[in-house]
Design an enzyme around this catalytic site. Sequence first.
Site, PDB file in Angstrom:
ATOM      1  CD  GLU A  39     -35.423  73.639  -6.474  1.00  0.00           C
ATOM      2  OE1 GLU A  39     -35.619  73.557  -7.747  1.00  0.00           O
ATOM      3  OE2 GLU A  39     -35.044  72.872  -5.657  1.00  0.00           O
ATOM      4  CB  SER A  89     -37.325  70.428  -3.631  1.00  0.00           C
ATOM      5  OG  SER A  89     -38.390  70.426  -4.628  1.00  0.00           O
ATOM      6  NE  ARG A 102     -29.905  76.424 -10.152  1.00  0.00           N
ATOM      7  CZ  ARG A 102     -31.200  76.766 -10.228  1.00  0.00           C
ATOM      8  NH1 ARG A 102     -31.686  77.719  -9.676  1.00  0.00           N
ATOM      9  NH2 ARG A 102     -32.009  75.612 -10.764  1.00  0.00           N
ATOM     10  CG  HIS A 103     -26.494  72.515  -9.950  1.00  0.00           C
ATOM     11  ND1 HIS A 103     -26.583  73.346 -10.814  1.00  0.00           N
ATOM     12  CD2 HIS A 103     -27.222  71.854  -9.473  1.00  0.00           C
ATOM     13  CE1 HIS A 103     -28.179  73.293 -11.078  1.00  0.00           C
ATOM     14  NE2 HIS A 103     -28.571  72.174 -10.186  1.00  0.00           N
ATOM     15  NE  ARG A 138     -29.223  65.521  -4.868  1.00  0.00           N
ATOM     16  CZ  ARG A 138     -30.262  66.415  -4.741  1.00  0.00           C
ATOM     17  NH1 ARG A 138     -30.406  67.194  -5.754  1.00  0.00           N
ATOM     18  NH2 ARG A 138     -31.004  66.157  -3.699  1.00  0.00           N
ATOM     19  NE  ARG A 147     -29.043  75.669  -5.733  1.00  0.00           N
ATOM     20  CZ  ARG A 147     -29.800  74.979  -6.383  1.00  0.00           C
ATOM     21  NH1 ARG A 147     -30.979  75.178  -6.589  1.00  0.00           N
ATOM     22  NH2 ARG A 147     -29.050  73.887  -7.049  1.00  0.00           N
ATOM     23  CD  GLU A 185     -27.412  67.708  -9.913  1.00  0.00           C
ATOM     24  OE1 GLU A 185     -28.294  67.829 -10.753  1.00  0.00           O
ATOM     25  OE2 GLU A 185     -27.182  68.197  -8.831  1.00  0.00           O
TER      26      GLU A 185
HETATM   27  P1  ATP Z   1     -32.043  71.803  -9.226  1.00  0.00           P
HETATM   28  O1  ATP Z   1     -33.368  71.820 -10.088  1.00  0.00           O
HETATM   29  O2  ATP Z   1     -31.508  73.501  -8.894  1.00  0.00           O
HETATM   30  O3  ATP Z   1     -30.878  71.327  -9.715  1.00  0.00           O
HETATM   31  P2  ATP Z   1     -33.118  69.850  -7.616  1.00  0.00           P
HETATM   32  O4  ATP Z   1     -34.495  69.910  -8.077  1.00  0.00           O
HETATM   33  O5  ATP Z   1     -32.167  68.973  -8.015  1.00  0.00           O
HETATM   34  O6  ATP Z   1     -32.409  71.549  -7.789  1.00  0.00           O
HETATM   35  P3  ATP Z   1     -33.887  69.009  -4.954  1.00  0.00           P
HETATM   36  O7  ATP Z   1     -33.391  67.680  -5.274  1.00  0.00           O
HETATM   37  O8  ATP Z   1     -35.061  69.279  -4.894  1.00  0.00           O
HETATM   38  O9  ATP Z   1     -33.155  70.103  -6.081  1.00  0.00           O
HETATM   39  O10 ATP Z   1     -32.782  69.357  -3.567  1.00  0.00           O
HETATM   40  C1  ATP Z   1     -33.386  70.435  -2.504  1.00  0.00           C
HETATM   41  C2  ATP Z   1     -32.672  71.548  -2.397  1.00  0.00           C
HETATM   42  O11 ATP Z   1     -31.217  71.321  -2.473  1.00  0.00           O
HETATM   43  C3  ATP Z   1     -32.714  72.626  -3.592  1.00  0.00           C
HETATM   44  O12 ATP Z   1     -33.624  73.247  -3.689  1.00  0.00           O
HETATM   45  C4  ATP Z   1     -31.386  73.203  -3.674  1.00  0.00           C
HETATM   46  O13 ATP Z   1     -31.479  74.535  -2.644  1.00  0.00           O
HETATM   47  C5  ATP Z   1     -30.519  72.259  -2.947  1.00  0.00           C
HETATM   48  N1  ATP Z   1     -29.571  71.481  -3.891  1.00  0.00           N
HETATM   49  C6  ATP Z   1     -29.970  70.614  -4.902  1.00  0.00           C
HETATM   50  N2  ATP Z   1     -29.103  70.320  -5.911  1.00  0.00           N
HETATM   51  C7  ATP Z   1     -27.876  70.949  -5.397  1.00  0.00           C
HETATM   52  C8  ATP Z   1     -26.589  71.076  -5.951  1.00  0.00           C
HETATM   53  N3  ATP Z   1     -26.330  70.213  -6.824  1.00  0.00           N
HETATM   54  N4  ATP Z   1     -25.598  71.849  -5.183  1.00  0.00           N
HETATM   55  C9  ATP Z   1     -26.405  72.847  -4.292  1.00  0.00           C
HETATM   56  N5  ATP Z   1     -27.472  72.655  -3.763  1.00  0.00           N
HETATM   57  C10 ATP Z   1     -28.330  71.934  -4.400  1.00  0.00           C
END
Ligand code: ATP
Length: 401
Positions: free
Chosen positions: A324, A327, A181-182, A173, A375, A175
């Site tokens: 979270e 998802s 948590r990211h 990602r 996470r 981001e």
């Molecule tokens: P958030 O809203 O916390 O940024 P997201 O909605 O982007 O998460 P999803 O794309 O639905 O998350 O990803 C599914 C799962 O992957 C999340 O529930 C989380 O456990 C994990 N996850 C998502 N983005 C990250 C990240 N940047 N780093 C670590 N774990 C992540």
Amino acid sequence: MVSFCSALPRETLLSIEAEVVGLSQFVEDTTVNSVELKARKVFVLSRSITPPFSVEDASVSNAKLEEQPFYHPIHQDVRLDNRIIDLRTPTNLAIFRLQSSVCTLFREFLLSKGFTEIHSPKIISSASEGGANVFKLDYFKGSAFLAQSPQLYKQMAICADFERVFEIGPVFRAEDSNTHRHLTEFTGLDLEMEIKEHYHEVINLLGELFICIFRGLEERNEKELKIISYQFPFEPLKYRNPPLILNFSEGVQMLNEAGYPMDPFSDLSTAHEKILGKLVKDKYQTDFYILDKYPLAARPFYTMPCPTDPKYSNSYDMMIRGEEVLSGAQRIHDSELLTERAKLHEIDISKINSYIDSFKYGCPPHGGGGIGLERVLMLYLGLNNIRKTSLFPRDPKRVTP
Ligand code: ATP
């Protein structure tokens, strides 16, 4: 021999020929405290240079740090810059044994339910989740992207008649989120399965999966949990079996009643997520719960709209201690509806043709979810930072070691 040994830097590896003798007194701060070694011969197997910090200092418990202000905690960046030494602490070794257990439990549970493990490509031709959070790379004379999830490919495996699939693999990602948590690279625990009657078959299986992981950690990793809680004390996770399932609208109502109003058709903010976690814990005594029926507008284009109320969708998140960890959703398995939804999300259809075309040859209703390994572990252990549960974390500011 004593002067030779005392001149050796810490972390030097020795081979010692010794007599094991019993101790009348209990020795604190050692892993073995009832016997000691009377050395006869000492050989250096591998000499260390002086380490940047000692494993003992890196192992000081939170309680001691609070009690004795002269102890300076080792800064997280210093630890991560020297991750090899940092990983040698009993706590870190225990954290990654636990991480291994989570993957083993995930795999064992799904294999027992008839799932097939797959390995989807991570170099792909277009952004799997759409949007800007994708790493672009040079690919010979053109360019390619790193997969933001195995989403499209695990669904294509369902189109190919695998019925139930899962994958444990890296997720990328781009981001610029410098949060606790990211990460920019994390490990995804993903699954996808056919639905026979109702998408709650997927929710129930996912709920059972989490309970199996929580129970398995308690049963198999008691020793590691004790070691970790010595350095980083945490409340054992409270959960219900079967897990609590709340509708998104009920969650919004709980927030409203507690004085934290929000737009009922937008996603939960991180702050709302946390507050709702507290409200749920107070009301239902559980740290783990499922939030079902998210507003359609808050979900990706491939999410199945709710057949009875199209403002909502057949989708869900799962939370641990108010954050979270999963998802998921029922996915659209009809190519026309999928095309329509992708256009609404302003996704360039020409870039996802092979994905959309997969649904033109007959595809069963299906759903699944994606879990972030680091996470889950961070929240299960009540740790304050995801970097603690990633072996060599990758974030916007760190790609080394
Ligand atoms: P958030 O809203 O916390 O940024 P997201 O909605 O982007 O998460 P999803 O794309 O639905 O998350 O990803 C599914 C799962 O992957 C999340 O529930 C989380 O456990 C994990 N996850 C998502 N983005 C990250 C990240 N940047 N780093 C670590 N774990 C992540």
